[in-house]
Structure formats: C-alpha cells, structure tokens
Design a protein around this motif. Structure first.
Motif, short mmCIF file in Angstrom:
data_model
loop_
_atom_site.label_atom_id
_atom_site.label_comp_id
_atom_site.label_asym_id
_atom_site.label_seq_id
_atom_site.Cartn_x
_atom_site.Cartn_y
_atom_site.Cartn_z
N PRO A 187 -2.37 -0.51 7.74
CA PRO A 187 -3.54 -0.80 8.57
C PRO A 187 -4.28 0.46 9.02
O PRO A 187 -5.28 0.37 9.72
N LEU A 188 -3.78 1.63 8.62
CA LEU A 188 -4.32 2.88 9.17
C LEU A 188 -5.13 3.70 8.17
O LEU A 188 -5.65 4.76 8.51
N SER A 189 -5.22 3.24 6.93
CA SER A 189 -5.94 4.02 5.92
C SER A 189 -7.07 3.21 5.30
O SER A 189 -6.89 2.02 5.00
N PRO A 190 -8.21 3.84 5.10
CA PRO A 190 -9.28 3.14 4.38
C PRO A 190 -8.90 2.98 2.91
O PRO A 190 -8.24 3.85 2.34
N HIS B 70 0.85 -1.19 0.00
CA HIS B 70 0.00 0.00 0.00
C HIS B 70 0.89 1.25 0.00
O HIS B 70 2.07 1.18 0.36
N ASP B 71 0.31 2.38 -0.38
CA ASP B 71 1.13 3.58 -0.61
C ASP B 71 2.01 3.93 0.59
O ASP B 71 3.20 4.22 0.43
N ALA B 72 1.45 3.88 1.78
CA ALA B 72 2.21 4.27 2.97
C ALA B 72 3.34 3.29 3.28
O ALA B 72 4.21 3.57 4.11
N LYS B 73 3.33 2.13 2.64
CA LYS B 73 4.33 1.10 2.92
C LYS B 73 5.25 0.84 1.72
O LYS B 73 6.09 -0.07 1.75
N LYS B 74 5.09 1.64 0.66
CA LYS B 74 5.88 1.35 -0.55
C LYS B 74 7.38 1.53 -0.31
O LYS B 74 8.19 0.74 -0.78
N GLU B 75 7.73 2.60 0.41
CA GLU B 75 9.15 2.83 0.68
C GLU B 75 9.74 1.64 1.43
O GLU B 75 10.83 1.16 1.11
N LEU B 76 9.01 1.17 2.42
CA LEU B 76 9.43 0.01 3.20
C LEU B 76 9.63 -1.22 2.31
O LEU B 76 10.62 -1.95 2.43
N CYS B 77 8.71 -1.40 1.41
CA CYS B 77 8.76 -2.55 0.50
C CYS B 77 9.96 -2.44 -0.45
O CYS B 77 10.68 -3.42 -0.68
#
Ligand SMILES: O=C(CO)COP(=O)(O)O
Length: 147
Positions: free
Chosen positions: A90-93, A16-23
C-alpha cells in the motif's frame, strides 16, 4: 489433457515486490493446505514461490505489470477462479495501478473470496468456504473448525 488437477478449485497468488517475501513464507508455511488447490500466480510471484516450494503446482501467468493481473481478472470473469490472495504493497506507486484496481473490482463484482494482507490470507485459507470448495461447487455454510 487433464492431469487430475482440473477438478480442484483454483486459487491465485499475487504479491507486490515489497510483499513477495511475506507471500513466499505464507506459501511455505501453508504448503500442505495449498496443495489441495490448483494454483496460479503472476509471473515473478509464481517464480519465487516455486523456488521455495517446488512441489506445489503453480501455473505462472504474465508478470503483473505485463498483464498478469488482467489474466487473473479474466479467469474471474470466466468463472475459473475461487479465491484470490493478493499481498498488496500500500506504500508504493505502481505503473499498472489501473490493472490492480480492475482485478480487485472483478473480485468484488463476482464475490470472489479475496485476501489483501497476511492476516486475512491466513484466515481465508482456513475458512470453511474454501474448504467446502474442495467438495462442492455450491457455497457451503460457514462453520468454524479448528485446524
Ligand atoms: O505486480 C503484481 C501484481 O499487481 C505482481 O506481479 P509479479 O508477480 O510478476 O511481480
């Protein structure tokens, strides 16, 4: 036509967008290990990984909200996927929440190894089960090996 990679087990990478950097950092850090697998990814995630890891062979599917999660789900149902790395926010709809649930559900139904956060992803990529997939179609004994 086969490019020789068809024989490799296939892993899916989704973020998901908020986790792309992490990925992307996960992929960069683990390029060597990921290179032993066929990789598929949802569209934007795959694009971001390829920017940083151009040597990885990543087949990009549709973007998640446009059907990418469902494409990966179909691969699971057809026996074409061996592991799922899904960096979930887990924090964004999400507009495609039903697709996300459907993908996770199929991974559960077919007992596909599935990592939903970074710490599990690091463990899963080093697991004997994924390592064994490279040499055998049957599920090997889980044995811990240092790497
Ligand atoms: O939304 C996603 C998974 O549910 C990810 O899709 P993208 O990689 O296209 O952003």
């Amino acid at each position: 036509m086969s490019d020789g990679h068809d024989a490799l087990p296939t892993l899916a990478l989704v973020a998901h967008d908020a986790k792309k950097e992490l990925c992307v950092e996960f992929a960069l850090r683990n390029q060597e290990k990921l290179g032993h697998f066929n990789l598929v990814a949802t569209g934007t995630t795959g694009g971001r990984i390829l920017e940083k890891c151009p040597n990885l062979l990543v087949r990009r599917l549709k973007s998640g909200p446009l059907g990418g999660d469902q494409q990966i789900g179909a691969m699971i149902a057809q026996g074409e996927l061996h592991g799922l790395f899904f960096f979930v926010d887990p924090l964004s709809p999400m507009p495609h929440d039903v697709d996300i649930k459907a993908l996770m559900r199929l991974a559960l139904v077919y007992d596909i190894p599935m990592a939903l956060n970074l710490s599990t992803a690091e463990i899963l990529l080093r697991s004997a089960r994924l390592q064994g997939l490279k040499t055998s179609s049957s599920t090997p004994e889980i044995k811990l090996t240092a790497s």
